[in-house]
Every structure is written in structure tokens, then in C-alpha cells.
Write an enzyme that holds these catalytic residues in place. Sequence first.
Site, mmCIF file in Angstrom:
data_model
loop_
_atom_site.group_PDB
_atom_site.id
_atom_site.type_symbol
_atom_site.label_atom_id
_atom_site.label_comp_id
_atom_site.label_asym_id
_atom_site.label_seq_id
_atom_site.Cartn_x
_atom_site.Cartn_y
_atom_site.Cartn_z
ATOM 1 N N VAL A 1 33.556 2.396 68.879
ATOM 2 C CA VAL A 1 34.933 1.973 68.657
ATOM 3 C C VAL A 1 34.956 0.546 68.145
ATOM 4 O O VAL A 1 34.227 -0.310 68.641
ATOM 5 C CB VAL A 1 35.742 2.042 69.972
ATOM 6 C CG1 VAL A 1 37.185 1.683 69.714
ATOM 7 C CG2 VAL A 1 35.643 3.414 70.587
ATOM 8 N N CYS A 2 35.768 0.292 67.160
ATOM 9 C CA CYS A 2 35.864 -1.049 66.584
ATOM 10 C C CYS A 2 37.302 -1.522 66.703
ATOM 11 O O CYS A 2 38.132 -1.241 65.847
ATOM 12 C CB CYS A 2 35.432 -1.020 65.118
ATOM 13 S SG CYS A 2 35.674 -2.566 64.248
#
Lengths: 166, 487
Positions: free
Chosen positions: A89-90
Site C-alpha cells: 500500500v502506498c
Amino acid sequence: MTSNVASKRLFQEYKSLLTNPPEGISAGPVNEDDLFIWEALIQGPEGTPYEGGIFPAELRFPKDYPLNPPKMKFLGEIWHPNVYTNGEVCISILHPPGDDPNHYESASERWSPIQSVEKILISVMSMLAEPNDESPANVEAAKMWRDRRLEFEKKVREGVRRSLGL
Amino acid sequence: MPEQYEFADSTDWLPTPLAALAPLESSLRCQVCKDFFTTPMMTSCSHTFCSLCIRRYLSQEGRCPACREPDQEVKLRRNWVLEELVANFTVSRKRLLDFARSGMESLEEDATETQRPKKRRKVEQSTPNGTERRSTRSQSKKMPSSTNQPSLPSTPEVIEDSEEGSVYEDVESQSAHFTNGTKEPDDGLVACPCCHRRMKENLINSHLDKCISGNSHTPVDDTFSPAPQIAPPGTIAYAQVKRSKQNDRLPFINYSLLTDNALRKKLRDLGIPSHGSKDLMRRRHTEWVNLWNANCDSTNPVTKRQLLQELKVWEDTLGRQSEKTGTSGFMAKDFDSGNYVKNQKSNFDDLIRQARQKRALASNIPVQIVNGETPEPPQPENTISDHELRRPDLLHLQNEALLSKPKSDADEMTVLPPTRGLLPTTQMETNKKIEQQTYPGPTSSISTHLSSKNMASQSSAGTASDQAPLQSYMGDLPEPSFSAYAP
């Protein structure tokens, strides 16, 4: 001492997530012997193509937590502009404040020790509802989200159905 | 080792009738470690954290964790009132919680006995007494419907209470009712608001005069004293005033000014392990300074031996771990800056080239050659579309910035990205230095001197070490800063 601070705090967070869980989110250590690896389940937010899905994710905490943020990775497939194809996840809350990998995030959005697992998971939930196509981790998904929204939503729904084994 | 701690937290209160104490308790906890404040320190932006928590974060980021205002550890100040609040609350927490839980149980028993009416209407019908009905109605109106404590049996309790004519009773007074249960035993005595001792009513005024002036000899009946071990208010702050400070705070040093051997010598002089790479030594020294200074802040400082033990624990967990991963720097231990810069280098180079071309086109001035790079012939349209394919997010932004900004700024833009990307750590250090320099040394040391006098925690010793890091940061004589420390 330092590691004690980390595990103590993680245990505190675990406990408060157990006694007072936010809606649509559940999280806890995979194994109570190792508080530094958690698994979380996130419900797809209502009114989005992710609705109805349950997304398992893994959180890995650094030994100097909460000075530095954990890393979060979706375990199943998820088609989203801000999730790398490997599931990582960014989002800004997971980025330490000292650096700015995308060179535009304001410091106020990034990790600070006063954030918590709960806040991360809530942010991820709202990320599912509102992708940020300015810093896409999955460029293909971002393009599709921007240009061919219907196709994007269809692909997401298919993924959700597949993940539920339907 | 989670078993060693009692993992109490603010949510303990939620299922009890004293749920209102949950926010109180969470405000007595440090937001960083989530534990009760240990030696609370206030930042210059007036946020409070444990001494060690804030010192560790400041040495990493140089900012307040709450509002991200830049701050320095020398500006931290004690928060005595909070320390006192925490001390007094934690002393009575367990009994308070036990009481709240037992109160809940007894309420539940009551509820089952009275068959717990489901609707208010039913209660009204079953209680023909006028007062009771009135109080029931007002009570149920005031009961927050959204409280997620289905176990709270409100209605039956109210009916019982209404016999005392308590029409105005609501949730808060209900909680107060429970606290009163312990604190106000029906013994015909009154408690001194100052020292909580119980005595006959006719003695209280004369006792109070003496109690406030600090010499109470009034014979009092201590048998019902609710919390005899609670220290009278104000003890922590005022007992510390005359405490002599044997320990001087350690200054941070500018590690980049020291060679490996000089740093090794410093560690040896401090009496801490001096093996390992320079990076490990630097981090060890930082941790030691944090531990040491937090111990100086503490009301009950521990011995150097214990601090060394804590340093060893740090070494065994964090120190070794970080060395293995081989990341560099204070900042962003998990961010692979080197790799990022490598990956993005072509983008940065392209941006530089593009901006130069634009400037050259606009002004027709020959482009200056920097870093030995030769500018390519102008072909703006092509390059842009080419980049957008590769990295749309970054270039989209940068292009917009380039287009909207005046030409003189475009020059700046060409320099900015690579500087940021290439040396994040160094740049932050430079920033820190700049920040340090923006506070003129003499003025700030005077102000810290004054305020430390006020805080009465760090009289003259404080100023010596307060001043030292400023000097060392500015590159002046790092040596004398260490003379302040005597093991």
C-alpha cells in the site's frame, strides 16, 4: 527498552482495537509471541466497487515503532491506483516524515508517532473509497480509473467476487 | 515481554458505568508510547510527551510529533502539573476501576431482580407513585441513547434513586454517586479538601488554615481515609525545587565534524561501548544522550548502571538490527533513498534538460553547462509526451510547475529535484543547521536560562548544556561542550 516501548505500545493498540473496534476493521497480531506482524481485515467501503469485499492485509512493524511507520501489504489481489501489484500500500500516512518519495506530500499527511494502526486502517479504507491518482503505485490502475471508470469498476468487482470465491 | 506489564488502557472504562473516565485517562497518556506520562515534557509548541519519547523523536526528526513544528530538545520544559495528575490518578486507578466494575455487577444484579423493564411506559404504569414517575422520565431523557453500553441498566437504578428525591440525577451524578460511595462514607465526618483527611465538621476550619499553611497538627480520624497513600497535591513540583542536580545534561554533537576515531574516543570517555561502524556509534551516542537526558529530567533518576543496561537492550534490538539493513541516517530508516535516486535519475536529468531548453528558447541566451552535461537541441513537445508515459504523476506536476512559473523560477526548478533526491539525509542535516542558526545563540540561551530558573528543575547546569549544542551545531569548538559531563 526501545523494543519494549514498541511491543508495549503495539499491545496497547491491539487491546484498544479489541475493546473498541472501528467499524469495518479488525486487526491484531498474527501470533501473540510476535507483536510486530499483524494481520488486518478491511471491509470494502459501501457505495464503492469494493463494497462487499473483505481485504486481508499484513502489517509489519519496525522495531523502533512508533518512531517509524509499519509497512502494509494486501494479501489478496486488489486493483487500486494506490496499491502496488505486489499488494504493497502506498499512502502518505505510511511514509515517514523525513523523506518524501513523491516530492509533493505535505508533511502533515505523513507518519508521526501520534498516528496509530487504527488511523492507518481508516485511511486505507478511505483510500479505497477515494483513490489518489496523483501518486499512483499501480499506474495501469490509475490510468484506467481516470480514463475508463466503468471498466475500472467492473475489474474491481470481478476481483472482489473472485476473492470471495464466487 | 508483555506479561510484565499490566496492559491497562483507557478502554477499560468503557464497559463500566464510569465510561466518562476513558477520555480523562487517555489525556493522561503519552500519545507516542500510549502509556501514562513518564516525566512529561512540554515542547515549545505546548504539546506534551514523555521525556524519552519526545527526545527520541526530536533526535530523529527535529519536529513535534503532534503539529510538526520544528523544535529542539534543549527547549523542552517539564510539565509538573501533568506529572502530578498522572501520579495521583494512577495511585487510585485500580481501586477506582475495581469499584466501577463491582458497581456494574451490582447494577446488573439489580436489573435481573427487577426484571428489567424494556419500555419506559411499562415502568410508569407499574409505579403509581408520582415522584418516581417524574424522575424516571427525566432520567430516561437524559440517558444518552448512543452510549454503546447495553449492559448499563439505567432504568431500575433510577427508580431506586428517586426515593431520595433526586429528580435531577443524570449520568454524571450517577457516576458521582459511585465515587461518593467510597470517598464519602456516612460517618458524620467531613474530608479536608486539602489533605483528604476526615474529621469532625467543627474542626475543619481551623484544620484547613493550618493545612494550607503546611503544618497541620489537628487530630484527625484516619480510619475512613479513602486514600491515605495519596500524596498531598503539589508535592511533586515543590519537593523538586531544592533538589540538587548532580547530573548535567549531555549535548548532542555534530557527528559529521568528527572522525571515526574522535567519535570512538568520545564514546569511551562517556563510558559506553565504542565498537562498530561510525553509523552505529552515532546512533548509539544519540540513544545514550536521549536516555541520559531523559534520566536527568526524571523525578526519580536511576543509576548510570541501569542506563547502561537500557542501552544494552537498545543495542540488542535496534542497534544491531538497523546495522544489518545497512540503511543510512537519522531519517527514514526504511526508505531506500539510494535506489530511489538511481531509479529516478533519468527523470531528473530529463527535467533539467527540458527546463534548460525552455529557458534557452525563451531568452535565446546560450545555456550554461553545469555538471558537464551538454544540453540537447530543443524538442520540447517530444520529450514531454515521452516522459508522461514513463512517469505521469511526477512529470505532470513538474510540467505544470514549469509552465505556470516565470522563467527565473524555472532555473530553480532545474536544481531542486536532484538536490532533494540525491542527499536527503545531508539536506535534512543542513536544514537543521539552518534552523539552529536562525535562533541566535545568546538570545536563546538567555531565554532558556530564565525559563529554566522558573521551572526550577535545571538551574545553572541547564544553561551550560543548553548552550553547548548550539555551539557544536554551528561548528564552533565541539570540545568544550563535553567538559560539562562528569561521569
